[in-house]
Structures are given as structure tokens and as C-alpha cells.
Motif scaffolding. Structure first.
Motif, mmCIF file in Angstrom:
data_model
loop_
_atom_site.group_PDB
_atom_site.id
_atom_site.type_symbol
_atom_site.label_atom_id
_atom_site.label_comp_id
_atom_site.label_asym_id
_atom_site.label_seq_id
_atom_site.Cartn_x
_atom_site.Cartn_y
_atom_site.Cartn_z
ATOM 1 N N UNK A 84 -83.861 14.726 -40.515
ATOM 2 C CA UNK A 84 -84.148 14.901 -39.086
ATOM 3 C C UNK A 84 -85.526 14.356 -38.708
ATOM 4 N N UNK A 85 -85.860 13.188 -39.265
ATOM 5 C CA UNK A 85 -87.092 12.497 -38.915
ATOM 6 C C UNK A 85 -88.347 13.024 -39.586
ATOM 7 N N UNK A 86 -88.212 14.031 -40.425
ATOM 8 C CA UNK A 86 -89.368 14.630 -41.105
ATOM 9 C C UNK A 86 -89.342 14.269 -42.590
ATOM 10 N N UNK A 87 -90.491 13.859 -43.112
ATOM 11 C CA UNK A 87 -90.568 13.545 -44.537
ATOM 12 C C UNK A 87 -90.428 14.814 -45.360
ATOM 13 N N UNK A 88 -89.503 14.770 -46.320
ATOM 14 C CA UNK A 88 -89.242 15.905 -47.207
ATOM 15 C C UNK A 88 -89.765 15.603 -48.611
ATOM 16 N N UNK A 89 -89.639 14.347 -49.036
ATOM 17 C CA UNK A 89 -90.070 13.954 -50.375
ATOM 18 C C UNK A 89 -90.450 12.482 -50.358
ATOM 19 N N UNK A 90 -91.164 12.086 -51.416
ATOM 20 C CA UNK A 90 -91.586 10.697 -51.568
ATOM 21 C C UNK A 90 -91.610 10.386 -53.059
ATOM 22 N N UNK A 91 -91.081 9.221 -53.413
ATOM 23 C CA UNK A 91 -91.121 8.763 -54.796
ATOM 24 C C UNK A 91 -91.711 7.360 -54.789
ATOM 25 N N UNK A 92 -92.761 7.182 -55.586
ATOM 26 C CA UNK A 92 -93.430 5.883 -55.678
ATOM 27 C C UNK A 92 -93.206 5.323 -57.080
ATOM 28 N N UNK A 93 -92.729 4.094 -57.131
ATOM 29 C CA UNK A 93 -92.465 3.399 -58.388
ATOM 30 C C UNK A 93 -91.691 4.270 -59.380
ATOM 31 N N UNK A 94 -90.457 4.613 -59.039
ATOM 32 C CA UNK A 94 -89.676 5.487 -59.924
ATOM 33 C C UNK A 94 -89.484 4.867 -61.302
ATOM 34 N N UNK A 95 -89.637 5.708 -62.314
ATOM 35 C CA UNK A 95 -89.471 5.287 -63.704
ATOM 36 C C UNK A 95 -88.162 5.809 -64.300
ATOM 37 N N UNK A 96 -87.462 6.651 -63.534
ATOM 38 C CA UNK A 96 -86.186 7.211 -63.983
ATOM 39 C C UNK A 96 -85.361 7.590 -62.762
ATOM 40 N N UNK A 97 -84.058 7.630 -62.933
ATOM 41 C CA UNK A 97 -83.195 7.963 -61.801
ATOM 42 C C UNK A 97 -83.310 9.429 -61.407
ATOM 43 N N UNK A 98 -83.698 10.300 -62.345
ATOM 44 C CA UNK A 98 -83.736 11.739 -62.072
ATOM 45 C C UNK A 98 -84.660 12.098 -60.922
ATOM 46 N N UNK A 99 -85.821 11.434 -60.824
ATOM 47 C CA UNK A 99 -86.745 11.774 -59.741
ATOM 48 C C UNK A 99 -86.192 11.362 -58.381
ATOM 49 N N UNK A 100 -85.446 10.287 -58.332
ATOM 50 C CA UNK A 100 -84.808 9.863 -57.087
ATOM 51 C C UNK A 100 -83.646 10.795 -56.756
ATOM 52 N N UNK A 101 -82.864 11.160 -57.757
ATOM 53 C CA UNK A 101 -81.743 12.093 -57.552
ATOM 54 C C UNK A 101 -82.229 13.425 -56.994
ATOM 55 N N UNK A 102 -83.316 13.942 -57.537
ATOM 56 C CA UNK A 102 -83.852 15.219 -57.069
ATOM 57 C C UNK A 102 -84.240 15.139 -55.594
ATOM 58 N N UNK A 103 -84.892 14.060 -55.205
ATOM 59 C CA UNK A 103 -85.283 13.894 -53.802
ATOM 60 C C UNK A 103 -84.052 13.738 -52.904
ATOM 61 N N UNK A 104 -83.031 13.029 -53.389
ATOM 62 C CA UNK A 104 -81.787 12.887 -52.623
ATOM 63 C C UNK A 104 -81.137 14.245 -52.379
ATOM 64 N N UNK A 105 -81.125 15.082 -53.405
ATOM 65 C CA UNK A 105 -80.536 16.417 -53.247
ATOM 66 C C UNK A 105 -81.296 17.225 -52.213
ATOM 67 N N UNK A 106 -82.607 17.038 -52.130
ATOM 68 C CA UNK A 106 -83.405 17.803 -51.160
ATOM 69 C C UNK A 106 -83.019 17.483 -49.724
ATOM 70 N N UNK A 107 -82.649 16.237 -49.447
ATOM 71 C CA UNK A 107 -82.335 15.874 -48.066
ATOM 72 C C UNK A 107 -80.839 15.892 -47.764
ATOM 73 N N UNK A 108 -79.999 15.777 -48.777
ATOM 74 C CA UNK A 108 -78.552 15.678 -48.545
ATOM 75 C C UNK A 108 -77.900 17.015 -48.243
#
Length: 110
Positions: A84-108
Motif C-alpha cells: 500500500x505504498x509504504x516500504x516494509x522491507x529492503x534487500x540490497x545485493x542479495x546473496x541468497x534467495x532466502x532473504x528475498x523470500x522473507x521480504x516477499x512473505x512480509x508484503x504478500x
């Protein structure tokens, strides 16, 4: 809209992003960027594993690009996870899929 493979010139303004309802992932970087290319397998895997239909917009970033500057992007790739237009998480230069997956779960979910 699942994982997107190619960065495109920005078409949205910060006001457009702020007004977006639901989940959204903005990925800032460039097609020629080695860091961005190296992170793509992790990002693609995370989107596939998450199974959620979260919109993924790859924004071609660079000097003077207002959208990236409004999010204070310093390194590529930077993924900004919004709900809803608000930043919930941020991942910079991901080194593994798990950190991206975790952030996806937070917003999905909600």
C-alpha cells in the motif's frame, strides 16, 4: 505479475508508487550491472518459491533518476518491498534467495 527479467526506464513517479494498493517490489539496477546479473538467480528463485503474484518492477536506475533517488538507492541491485505504498522491507545485493523470500512473505500476506 511474477518475476521480471529486464530493467526498463522508469515510467512511474514516486506519487504513483505511493498510491499503489497491495504489494509491490521495486528493483533498482541496470541490465549491464554485474552485481545485478549475479543476483538474478536468487531473485528469480525467491519469486518462484514464494508463489505469490506480487508485482515486480525492475527500474533502470542511474544518476538523476528521480525514483531511485527518492528511495535513497545507493547500491545495485536494491529491492524495495512495499505494501500500500509504504516500504516494509529492503534487500540490497542479495546473496541468497532466502532473504528475498522473507521480504516477499512480509508484503504478500496481509
Amino acid at each position: 505479475m511474477p518475476y521480471t527479467a529486464t530493467f526498463v526506464p522508469e515510467t512511474q513517479t514516486r506519487a504513483d508508487v505511493d498510491a499503489t494498493r497491495g504489494p509491490l517490489v521495486l528493483e533498482f539496477g541496470a541490465n549491464w550491472c554485474g552485481w545485478c546479473q549475479g543476483a538474478q538467480p536468487h531473485i528469480a528463485t525467491a519469486f518462484a518459491q514464494a508463489g505469490a503474484a506480487v508485482p515486480h518492477v525492475k527500474v533502470e536506475d542511474g544518476p538523476g533518476r528521480p525514483l531511485g533517488r527518492s528511495f535513497r538507492v545507493k547500491l545495485w541491485p536494491t529491492l524495495v518491498f512495499l505494501r500500500d505504498g509504504q516500504e516494509v522491507a529492503r534487500v540490497v545485493r542479495p546473496q541468497a534467495s532466502a532473504e528475498v523470500e522473507q521480504a516477499l512473505r512480509q508484503i504478500a500476506g496481509g
